[in-house]
Design a protein around this motif. Sequence first.
Motif, PDB file in Angstrom:
ATOM      1  N   THR A  10       0.848  -1.197   0.000  1.00 52.83           N
ATOM      2  CA  THR A  10       0.000   0.000   0.000  1.00 52.83           C
ATOM      3  C   THR A  10       0.880   1.241   0.000  1.00 52.83           C
ATOM      4  O   THR A  10       2.021   1.215   0.472  1.00 52.83           O
ATOM      5  CB  THR A  10      -0.906   0.034   1.252  1.00 52.83           C
ATOM      6  OG1 THR A  10      -0.082   0.016   2.429  1.00 52.83           O
ATOM      7  CG2 THR A  10      -1.840  -1.161   1.269  1.00 52.83           C
ATOM      8  N   ASN A  11       0.331   2.299  -0.528  1.00 48.89           N
ATOM      9  CA  ASN A  11       1.055   3.569  -0.555  1.00 48.89           C
ATOM     10  C   ASN A  11       0.071   4.699  -0.267  1.00 48.89           C
ATOM     11  O   ASN A  11      -0.048   5.662  -1.023  1.00 48.89           O
ATOM     12  CB  ASN A  11       1.734   3.769  -1.920  1.00 48.89           C
ATOM     13  CG  ASN A  11       2.655   4.973  -1.919  1.00 48.89           C
ATOM     14  OD1 ASN A  11       3.182   5.369  -0.874  1.00 48.89           O
ATOM     15  ND2 ASN A  11       2.839   5.581  -3.082  1.00 48.89           N
ATOM     16  N   TRP A  12      -0.643   4.545   0.845  1.00 47.76           N
ATOM     17  CA  TRP A  12      -1.671   5.517   1.202  1.00 47.76           C
ATOM     18  C   TRP A  12      -1.068   6.687   1.970  1.00 47.76           C
ATOM     19  O   TRP A  12      -0.158   6.511   2.779  1.00 47.76           O
ATOM     20  CB  TRP A  12      -2.758   4.846   2.040  1.00 47.76           C
ATOM     21  CG  TRP A  12      -3.475   3.756   1.298  1.00 47.76           C
ATOM     22  CD1 TRP A  12      -3.619   3.636  -0.055  1.00 47.76           C
ATOM     23  CD2 TRP A  12      -4.138   2.623   1.856  1.00 47.76           C
ATOM     24  NE1 TRP A  12      -4.346   2.516  -0.380  1.00 47.76           N
ATOM     25  CE2 TRP A  12      -4.674   1.863   0.784  1.00 47.76           C
ATOM     26  CE3 TRP A  12      -4.344   2.166   3.155  1.00 47.76           C
ATOM     27  CZ2 TRP A  12      -5.392   0.689   0.977  1.00 47.76           C
ATOM     28  CZ3 TRP A  12      -5.058   0.997   3.356  1.00 47.76           C
ATOM     29  CH2 TRP A  12      -5.578   0.273   2.265  1.00 47.76           C
ATOM     30  N   ASN A 239       4.671   7.947   6.588  1.00 47.91           N
ATOM     31  CA  ASN A 239       3.722   7.279   5.691  1.00 47.91           C
ATOM     32  C   ASN A 239       4.218   5.885   5.311  1.00 47.91           C
ATOM     33  O   ASN A 239       3.448   4.916   5.309  1.00 47.91           O
ATOM     34  CB  ASN A 239       3.510   8.124   4.428  1.00 47.91           C
ATOM     35  CG  ASN A 239       2.259   8.974   4.503  1.00 47.91           C
ATOM     36  OD1 ASN A 239       1.242   8.563   5.032  1.00 47.91           O
ATOM     37  ND2 ASN A 239       2.343  10.185   3.978  1.00 47.91           N
ATOM     38  N   ASN A 243       2.339   2.352   6.372  1.00 49.11           N
ATOM     39  CA  ASN A 243       1.927   1.427   5.310  1.00 49.11           C
ATOM     40  C   ASN A 243       2.567   0.058   5.479  1.00 49.11           C
ATOM     41  O   ASN A 243       1.929  -0.965   5.226  1.00 49.11           O
ATOM     42  CB  ASN A 243       2.309   2.009   3.937  1.00 49.11           C
ATOM     43  CG  ASN A 243       1.276   2.998   3.413  1.00 49.11           C
ATOM     44  OD1 ASN A 243       0.195   2.617   2.985  1.00 49.11           O
ATOM     45  ND2 ASN A 243       1.604   4.275   3.472  1.00 49.11           N
ATOM     46  N   GLU A 244       3.821   0.030   5.921  1.00 52.12           N
ATOM     47  CA  GLU A 244       4.518  -1.254   6.089  1.00 52.12           C
ATOM     48  C   GLU A 244       3.958  -2.059   7.260  1.00 52.12           C
ATOM     49  O   GLU A 244       4.010  -3.293   7.242  1.00 52.12           O
ATOM     50  CB  GLU A 244       6.011  -1.007   6.303  1.00 52.12           C
ATOM     51  CG  GLU A 244       6.737  -0.535   5.046  1.00 52.12           C
ATOM     52  CD  GLU A 244       8.208  -0.243   5.295  1.00 52.12           C
ATOM     53  OE1 GLU A 244       8.961  -0.110   4.321  1.00 52.12           O
ATOM     54  OE2 GLU A 244       8.606  -0.150   6.483  1.00 52.12           O
ATOM     55  N   LEU A 246       0.736  -1.653   8.381  1.00 54.33           N
ATOM     56  CA  LEU A 246      -0.722  -1.571   8.346  1.00 54.33           C
ATOM     57  C   LEU A 246      -1.377  -2.940   8.353  1.00 54.33           C
ATOM     58  O   LEU A 246      -2.378  -3.168   9.051  1.00 54.33           O
ATOM     59  CB  LEU A 246      -1.168  -0.782   7.117  1.00 54.33           C
ATOM     60  CG  LEU A 246      -2.663  -0.467   7.030  1.00 54.33           C
ATOM     61  CD1 LEU A 246      -3.094   0.402   8.207  1.00 54.33           C
ATOM     62  CD2 LEU A 246      -2.979   0.256   5.714  1.00 54.33           C
TER      63      LEU A 246
END
Length: 322
Positions: A10-12, A239, A243-244, A246
């Motif tokens: 993910t890259n939110w 961020n 993401n890592e 999450l």
Amino acid sequence: MRLRLVPQETNWDFFGKSAISMGLSSILIVATVISFALMGLNFGIDFKGGTTLRTESAQDVDVAAYRDALTPLNLGDVSISEVFDPSFEDTQHVTMIRIQAQEGQEAATSDLVNSVQDALRTVAPDVSFGAVESVGPKVSGELIQTAVIAVVLAIAAVLIYIWLRFEWQFAVGAVAALVHDVALTIGVFSVLQIQFGLPIIAALLTIVGYSLNDTVVVFDRVRENLRKYKQKDLKEVLNLSINETLSRTVMTSVTTLLALISLFVLGGDVIRGFVFAMIWGVIVGTYSSVFIASTVLLKLGVKRDWSKQDANKGNQFANIDA
């Protein structure tokens, strides 16, 4: 095929609308303060004082029938629970009945005990009272004070621990998340006027530990990435770290909630308040670990000393394990 609640990569951007998340939390905390000031908490017998009756009967205990028998007496808050002990005989069925303090009475009167006994004998004719104990307002006030001290000391210990393990900015972020979680949990009990007793204090302390665990996992990854990506902006590092971690955060929360929801549905009235507090605490704890603690850390900033040279620079065997 493995179940994934979150995509593998993910890259939110969790800080693109941080003003909304912080604003929402601020509104909820203000609502908590207003509700607490206007309505207060619906304290249970632990904090209001009352009488505990220990009954014994050869018949099986029917908690619902006991409660129906006591309802016409208009005793206010009444808690009934069956006591289980391996030492009990098959014909020994014990219950604990807790009745809130009656108006104008600091201790249980003989009339109160007799009326309760007469009511219960319509359900279990052989019922007997093994013990009668009363908790007065003074003791209840001491319990409230002790409970507040326990929560404050737990949060203070977290502040010191995170400060020693990371930096003071991390400690402030973690404590902000914990205060957020505790405040909102107390707030929902105030707004809904759910009974607030000692089991809820235990739930609050458990929530503090759960939320801290989530926050430390994120902060550990932040610290690793700060060393790994020295040229990246702090916002990008945060961020990336969130993401890592999450997938782990969401999976832990969902599996915990599955167990808690099962307890809430099947566990009965005795532990329902505790379980409700835990369910709410897991939700807000997960939210605060991602949005509150990290946002506070971003606002405070983290000092990174670039003046120190790499100790392994120029060593061709630096990355080879011995």
